[in-house]
Design a protein around this motif. Structure first.
Motif: not given
Length: 122
Positions: A55-74
């Motif tokens: 479930k975690r892998r599928r959730r992390r595979a979405t473009a929305k999640y990756r975009s939010a993660h990149a913003t948090r990391e920045r």
């Protein structure tokens, strides 16, 4: 023993004389299985059977999640760099505007703190 193209070996899978049988076996082996059911109820049921990690892998595979993660990391990296810049302003160096790497800033801070402790002890 060498085989000629006219004499197929019956023990080898590619030596089958009937190409239709061979193609049928590939069709059966290569038929894709549907990853998720189309029906919403079946989809919910299949998601319920997934492991927590899947479930975690599928959730992390979405473009929305990756975009939010990149913003948090920045934002995290910016905060990190600001903290180093503020620490750098507190350290005495010659020349004062000398560019230092992060590891140099940390080492200089350690030395400066040690020096200040020595001054307080004397």
């Amino acid at each position: 023993m060498m085989l000629s193209p006219d004499q197929p070996d019956p023990d080898l899978p590619w030596g089958q004389p009937d190409t239709e049988t061979l193609l049928d076996s590939f069709k059966v082996a290569c038929t894709p299985t549907p990853a998720e059911p189309v029906d919403g109820e079946d989809k919910a049921r299949s998601l319920a059977t997934l492991s927590r990690e899947e479930k975690r892998r599928r959730r992390r595979a979405t473009a929305k999640y990756r975009s939010a993660h990149a913003t948090r990391e920045r934002i995290r990296v910016e905060a990190f760099n600001v903290a180093f810049a503020e620490l750098r302003k507190l350290l005495p160096t010659l020349p004062p505007d000398k560019k230092l790497s992060k590891i140099e800033i940390l080492r200089l801070a350690i030395c400066y703190i040690s020096y200040l402790n020595h001054v307080l002890d004397v």
